[in-house]
Design a protein around this motif. Structure first.
Motif, PDB file in Angstrom:
ATOM      1  N   LYS A 298       0.868  -1.183   0.000  1.00 40.72           N
ATOM      2  CA  LYS A 298       0.000   0.000   0.000  1.00 40.72           C
ATOM      3  C   LYS A 298       0.901   1.227   0.000  1.00 40.72           C
ATOM      4  CE  LYS A 298      -4.152  -1.926   1.156  1.00 40.72           C
ATOM      5  NZ  LYS A 298      -5.339  -1.748   0.384  1.00 40.72           N
TER       6      LYS A 298
ATOM      7  N   THR B 247      -0.940   7.139  -2.238  1.00 40.21           N
ATOM      8  CA  THR B 247      -2.124   7.841  -1.765  1.00 40.21           C
ATOM      9  C   THR B 247      -3.102   7.912  -2.936  1.00 40.21           C
ATOM     10  OG1 THR B 247      -1.302  10.008  -2.456  1.00 40.21           O
ATOM     11  CG2 THR B 247      -0.713   9.262  -0.212  1.00 40.21           C
ATOM     12  N   LYS B 248      -4.324   8.340  -2.660  1.00 44.08           N
ATOM     13  CA  LYS B 248      -5.305   8.479  -3.749  1.00 44.08           C
ATOM     14  C   LYS B 248      -4.808   9.486  -4.786  1.00 44.08           C
ATOM     15  CE  LYS B 248      -9.270   7.019  -1.117  1.00 44.08           C
ATOM     16  NZ  LYS B 248     -10.568   7.349  -0.537  1.00 44.08           N
TER      17      LYS B 248
ATOM     18  N   SER C 176      -2.133   7.974  -6.966  1.00 45.00           N
ATOM     19  CA  SER C 176      -2.690   7.062  -7.969  1.00 45.00           C
ATOM     20  C   SER C 176      -3.288   7.836  -9.142  1.00 45.00           C
ATOM     21  CB  SER C 176      -3.714   6.120  -7.347  1.00 45.00           C
ATOM     22  OG  SER C 176      -4.867   6.807  -6.933  1.00 45.00           O
TER      23      SER C 176
ATOM     24  N   VAL D 158      -3.276   1.271  -3.118  1.00 45.27           N
ATOM     25  CA  VAL D 158      -3.679   2.589  -2.644  1.00 45.27           C
ATOM     26  C   VAL D 158      -4.024   2.539  -1.173  1.00 45.27           C
ATOM     27  CG1 VAL D 158      -5.255   4.526  -2.986  1.00 45.27           C
ATOM     28  CG2 VAL D 158      -4.544   3.139  -4.937  1.00 45.27           C
TER      29      VAL D 158
END
Length: 161
Positions: free
Chosen positions: A84, A87-88, A91, A160
Motif C-alpha cells: 500500500k 495515496t489516492k 494514484s 492505494v
C-alpha cells in the motif's frame, strides 16, 4: 538484503558483486563491477543481470550475486501481500502520467498547481526508484501497480492507502 553483507563484498579488492531483485534486475553493484564494465552505476541499475553478463563480456569472471527477497523489496505489505504505497492523489497522478497527460492538463484534472503535480511525480519517481517518467510507468506496470490491458491506465486498488 543485509547491506552489511553487500558492503563486505564491496570492500574486498577485485571482487565483483551485484544485488539483483527476484526478477534478476540489478538493484546495486560493487564499485569493482562498475569499473570492470566501464560504466556509471545508473547505466547498470535496472538492467537484467544476465544481459549484463552476456553483452558486456563478463564470461569467465567470478561475480557474487545476491538476490533480494520479495519481502525486502516490498516492506509495507498488507495481509494479501501487496504494498500500500500510493495515496489516492498519487494514484490519480500516476494514471495521468501513464496516459501521457501533460503536467498542466493533469494539474487542472486533479485540482493542483503544476508545482503540486511535479511534487507528486517526484515522490512517485522516488518510491518506485525510477529515473524518469517513462521508467516510472514501465516499473508501475512491471510491479503490477497499473492494470495491464486497460485504457485509460488504472492503478490496482490494492496499492492505494
Amino acid at each position: 538484503m543485509d547491506n552489511e553483507v553487500f558492503r563486505s563484498f564491496n570492500a574486498v579488492p577485485g571482487v565483483c558483486a551485484a544485488q539483483v531483485d527476484a526478477r534478476g534486475v540489478v538493484v546495486k553493484a560493487s564499485q569493482q563491477l562498475y569499473r570492470r564494465l566501464g560504466c556509471h552505476p545508473d547505466d547498470l541499475r535496472g538492467r537484467y543481470f544476465m544481459d549484463v553478463v552476456r553483452r558486456d563480456g563478463l564470461r569467465g569472471e567470478t561475480i557474487i550475486v545476491m538476490v533480494e527477497s520479495e519481502q525486502e523489496r516490498r516492506p509495507e505489505t498488507t495481509g494479501g501481500g501487496t504494498k500500500k504505497i500510493l495515496t489516492k492523489m498519487d494514484s490519480r497522478i500516476l494514471e495521468g502520467v501513464a496516459a501521457g497527460v501533460s503536467t498542466a492538463k493533469l494539474a487542472v484534472m486533479v485540482d493542483l498547481s503544476r508545482g503540486g503535480v511535479e511534487y507528486h511525480v517526484t515522490n512517485l519517481l522516488r518510491k518506485l526508484r525510477a529515473p524518469n517518467r517513462t521508467s516510472l510507468v514501465s516499473k508501475a506496470y512491471a510491479e503490477g501497480i497499473l492494470e495491464a490491458g486497460t485504457w485509460p491506465p488504472k492503478v490496482v486498488p490494492d496499492f492505494v492507502k
